[in-house]
Design an enzyme around this catalytic site. Structure first.
Site, short mmCIF file in Angstrom:
data_model
loop_
_atom_site.label_atom_id
_atom_site.label_comp_id
_atom_site.label_asym_id
_atom_site.label_seq_id
_atom_site.Cartn_x
_atom_site.Cartn_y
_atom_site.Cartn_z
N ASN A 181 41.79 37.11 21.85
CA ASN A 181 41.86 37.83 20.59
C ASN A 181 43.21 38.52 20.50
O ASN A 181 43.61 39.22 21.43
CB ASN A 181 40.72 38.86 20.50
CG ASN A 181 39.36 38.20 20.45
OD1 ASN A 181 39.18 37.18 19.78
ND2 ASN A 181 38.38 38.75 21.16
N HIS A 226 52.15 44.31 32.08
CA HIS A 226 51.54 44.69 30.81
C HIS A 226 52.24 43.98 29.65
O HIS A 226 53.34 44.34 29.25
CB HIS A 226 51.59 46.21 30.60
CG HIS A 226 50.94 46.64 29.32
ND1 HIS A 226 49.61 46.99 29.26
CD2 HIS A 226 51.42 46.73 28.06
CE1 HIS A 226 49.31 47.29 28.00
NE2 HIS A 226 50.40 47.14 27.25
N HIS A 283 44.80 39.10 27.53
CA HIS A 283 43.72 38.58 28.39
C HIS A 283 43.14 37.33 27.78
O HIS A 283 43.07 37.19 26.55
CB HIS A 283 42.62 39.63 28.62
CG HIS A 283 42.09 40.27 27.37
ND1 HIS A 283 42.77 41.26 26.70
CD2 HIS A 283 40.95 40.06 26.68
CE1 HIS A 283 42.07 41.64 25.65
NE2 HIS A 283 40.95 40.92 25.60
P1 AMP Z 1 38.85 41.93 23.46
O1 AMP Z 1 37.80 42.49 22.55
O2 AMP Z 1 39.17 40.49 23.23
O3 AMP Z 1 40.08 42.81 23.52
O4 AMP Z 1 38.19 41.94 24.91
C1 AMP Z 1 38.13 43.05 25.72
C2 AMP Z 1 37.04 42.77 26.72
O5 AMP Z 1 37.20 43.66 27.80
C3 AMP Z 1 35.62 42.96 26.18
O6 AMP Z 1 34.90 41.74 26.31
C4 AMP Z 1 35.05 44.07 27.08
O7 AMP Z 1 33.70 43.88 27.39
C5 AMP Z 1 35.93 43.97 28.32
N1 AMP Z 1 36.07 45.20 29.08
C6 AMP Z 1 36.44 46.42 28.61
N2 AMP Z 1 36.47 47.32 29.63
C7 AMP Z 1 36.14 46.62 30.75
C8 AMP Z 1 36.00 46.99 32.12
N3 AMP Z 1 36.21 48.23 32.56
N4 AMP Z 1 35.63 46.02 33.01
C9 AMP Z 1 35.41 44.75 32.59
N5 AMP Z 1 35.54 44.35 31.31
C10 AMP Z 1 35.89 45.27 30.40
ZN ZN Z 2 48.05 47.08 30.58
#
Ligand code: AMP
Ligand code: ZN
Length: 120
Positions: A93, A53, A106
Site C-alpha cells: 500500500n 527507512h 513494506h
Molecule cells: P499498511 O496498512 O499496508 O501500512 O500495513 C501495515 C501493517 O502493519 C498492518 O497490516 C498492521 O497489522 C501491521 N503492523 C502494525 N504494527 C505492527 C507490529 N507491531 N507488528 C506486526 N505488524 C504490525
Molecule cells: Zn522506518
C-alpha cells in the site's frame, strides 16, 4: 549504525528492526527484515521491510532499486520456506489513498488460503 541505516525515531517498523518493539521474526539479512503481521489477513501474513527507512514505493528510485529487487528475492524464498506452493499475493500500500498506515516501505505476503478475486 543508525546513520547508515537511517532509522526514523517514531517509526514502528524502525523500532521493530532495532528490537525496541517485539516481533515474530521470519527472516533477516543485512538489508531487510521479515516478520509476522500482528493482525493477519490470511493464514500466512508476513511483512518484508528494508532496514533502511524508505517511506513507500513512491520513494523507490535508481538509488535503491537493487535493494527492492533483493527484497523480491527474499519474498520468493520466504514463500517457498513457508510452503506457499499454492500461490500467494504480494501487496504494498502506497500513500493515504491506498490505506498505508505505516510509512516505512513494506511488502505484505499473503497466502495459505484461496483468496477472493475482488482486489486486482
Ligand atoms: P499498511 O496498512 O499496508 O501500512 O500495513 C501495515 C501493517 O502493519 C498492518 O497490516 C498492521 O497489522 C501491521 N503492523 C502494525 N504494527 C505492527 C507490529 N507491531 N507488528 C506486526 N505488524 C504490525
Ligand atoms: Zn522506518
Amino acid at each position: 549504525m543508525s546513520d547508515v541505516l537511517n532509522f526514523h525515531e517514531n517509526c514502528v517498523f524502525c523500532k521493530i528492526i532495532k528490537g525496541d518493539i517485539p516481533s515474530t521474526k521470519v527472516y533477516e539479512d543485512n538489508l531487510c527484515y521479515a516478520f509476522r503481521d500482528i493482525n493477519p489477513q490470511a493464514p500466512t501474513h508476513i511483512l518484508v521491510v528494508p532496514k533502511a527507512h524508505i517511506q513507500s514505493v513512491a520513494e523507490v528510485s535508481s538509488k535503491n532499486e537493487a535493494l527492492v529487487g533483493h527484497m523480491f528475492t527474499v519474498i520468493a524464498k520466504i514463500a517457498r520456506d513457508e510452503g506457499l506452493e499454492g500461490g500467494y499475493r504480494v501487496i504494498s500500500n502506497c500513500g493515504p489513498d491506498a490505506g498505508q498506515t505505516v510509512p516505512h516501505l513494506h511488502f505484505h505476503i499473503l497466502g495459505g488460503a484461496k483468496m477472493g478475486e475482488r482486489m486486482v
